[in-house]
Design an enzyme around this catalytic site. Structure first.
Site, PDB file in Angstrom:
ATOM      1  N   SER A 120       0.842  -1.203   0.000  1.00 36.94           N
ATOM      2  CA  SER A 120       0.000   0.000   0.000  1.00 36.94           C
ATOM      3  C   SER A 120       0.876   1.251   0.000  1.00 36.94           C
ATOM      4  O   SER A 120       1.661   1.436  -0.922  1.00 36.94           O
ATOM      5  CB  SER A 120      -0.967  -0.054   1.192  1.00 36.94           C
ATOM      6  N   ASP A 144      -9.757  -3.572  -5.674  1.00 35.20           N
ATOM      7  CA  ASP A 144      -8.844  -2.651  -4.991  1.00 35.20           C
ATOM      8  C   ASP A 144      -8.806  -1.351  -5.775  1.00 35.20           C
ATOM      9  O   ASP A 144      -8.642  -1.361  -7.009  1.00 35.20           O
ATOM     10  CB  ASP A 144      -7.445  -3.279  -4.923  1.00 35.20           C
ATOM     11  N   HIS A 201      -8.532  -4.372  -0.927  1.00 33.87           N
ATOM     12  CA  HIS A 201      -7.263  -3.828  -0.463  1.00 33.87           C
ATOM     13  C   HIS A 201      -6.866  -4.459   0.876  1.00 33.87           C
ATOM     14  O   HIS A 201      -7.600  -4.363   1.854  1.00 33.87           O
ATOM     15  CB  HIS A 201      -7.363  -2.308  -0.329  1.00 33.87           C
TER      16      HIS A 201
END
Length: 316
Positions: free
Chosen positions: A165, A258, A288
Site C-alpha cells: 500500500s 482494490d 485492499h
C-alpha cells in the site's frame, strides 16, 4: 451490481464485521490521532502469536540530514548461518497510519518463511510530516541497512525492498532515490498493491467508493495530507516517473476489488516496457489488504504462496 458483490465470499466476512461496527469505515474518524488508534486496534485484532523461529531487535539509526533519528526493527531467523539475504521492509497505512507494530506479524512471517534478515523502518507520517519526509526517512534507513550489511549478517548482493500500500509506493520511491542518487544496490523490489498515483483518474479509483477499506474519499484525503499542498514528484507518486529503466526486478500484486488496481497494472506494464523484469499478479475477489484482514482464507493463502515463492526465487 455493487463492487462489494465481487469480493471473495470468505474474505468478505471480516470486512462485513468491521462495517457493522464502523459503517463508514476509518475515514469516518476525522481526528488523525483517534483514527490511528482505531487502525492499530484493528491490526492487533488479527495479530499472530510470537514465532520462536525469529528474533527481534529494535535499534536507533541515523535519519536524513537534519532530521530525527529513526527506529528500525531487525528480524533474524534463528539458527541460520549468514550471510543471509536482506529484506528492507516499509509498512503501509496510506502515508498517515501504521507503525512497526502494525505489521510486525507480516515481517516475522517473511523472515521465517524466506530465511532473510528483515529490517523494518519506522518513518514519519503525514499530515504532521508531509512529503518528502516519509520517503527520505525510508531512504536513510535503507542506506544504514546497506552500510551495516556485514554487521547484520546480510549478503549485500541479495538486498531487496518490500512494502504494501503506502509502503509499496514508498518502496518504489525509495528505489527511485537509490537509482538516482547512486545509492544502495537493490537486487529486487516487491511493492504490494502500491499507492502510487495522486491523480485519482483511473476507472478503479472511481469504482471503489463503498468497500470500507481505503475507498476513493479516503485516498483523496490521504494524498492531500501527504503532499501538504505541494505538487507531487516521482518520489511521492511513482506513477508520475518518466523513466523507469534501471529499477530492480519487480513483483507486484493487487486485487480486482482494490482502488489501486488500474494504476498498479499500468505501472507494471511500464516497468516491462522499460526493460525491468516484472511479475504481476491480479487476484480476483481480493480487496485492499484482504490477506491481512482475512488471513485464513484460501484466497489469502494463494496470495502469500505466490509472494513467498517470488521472494525465495529472487533471494536464492
Amino acid at each position: 451490481m455493487s463492487r462489494r458483490d465481487l469480493i471473495d465470499p470468505a474474505s468478505r466476512i471480516p470486512l462485513d464485521a468491521m462495517r457493522a461496527m464502523m459503517p463508514e469505515g476509518l475515514q469516518s474518524i476525522p481526528d488523525i490521532t483517534e483514527r490511528r488508534a482505531a487502525a492499530a486496534a484493528m491490526a492487533l485484532a488479527v495479530e499472530a502469536p510470537d514465532n520462536p523461529n525469529v528474533t527481534k531487535e529494535d535499534r536507533t539509526v541515523p535519519g536524513p540530514d537534519g532530521a530525527p533519528d529513526l527506529t528500525v526493527r531487525i528480524y533474524r531467523p534463528v539458527d541460520q548461518a549468514g550471510p543471509l539475504p536482506g529484506l528492507y521492509y516499509i509498512h503501509g497505512g496510506g502515508m498517515i497510519l501504521g507503525d512497526l507494530a502494525s505489521e510486525d506479524d507480516v515481517a516475522t512471517k517473511i523472515c521465517d518463511a524466506v530465511g532473510a534478515v528483515v529490517v523494518s523502518v519506522e518513518y514519519r507520517l503525514a499530515p504532521e510530516h508531509p512529503h518528502p519526509a516519509p520517503v527520505e526517512d525510508c531512504y536513510a534507513g535503507l542506506v544504514w541497512t546497506a552500510k551495516s550489511a556485514t554487521e547484520l549478517g546480510i549478503d549485500p548482493q541479495r538486498l531487496a525492498i518490500y512494502g504494501g500500500s503506502a509502503g509499496g509506493g514508498l518502496t518504489i520511491g525509495t528505489a527511485l532515490l537509490a537509482r538516482d542518487r547512486g545509492g544502495p544496490a537493490l537486487s529486487f523490489m516487491m511493492p504490494i498493491y502500491p499507492m502510487i498515483d495522486d491523480r485519482n483518474e483511473t476507472l478503479s479509483s472511481h469504482e471503489i467508493t463503498d468497500i470500507g477499506l481505503w475507498d476513493r474519499a479516503t485516498n483523496i484525503e490521504a494524498w492531500a495530507w501527504y503532499l501538504g499542498g505541494k505538487d507531487a514528484d516521482q518520489y511521492a507518486a511513482p506513477a508520475r516517473a518518466g523513466d523507469l529503466a534501471g529499477l530492480p526486478p519487480a513483483y507486484l500484486d493487487v486485487g480486482t476489488v482494490d482502488l489501486f488496481r488500474d494504476e498498479d497494472i499500468a505501472f507494471a506494464q511500464r516497468l516491462m516496457q522499460a526493460g525491468v523484469p516484472t511479475e504481476l499478479h491480479v487476484h480476483p475477489g481480493s480487496y485492499h489488504a484482504s490477506e491481512m484482514f482475512a488471513p485464513d482464507t484460501a484466497l489469502s493463502q494463494r496470495i502469500w504462496a505466490h509472494r513467498l515463492d517470488a521472494l525465495r526465487r529472487a533471494l536464492a
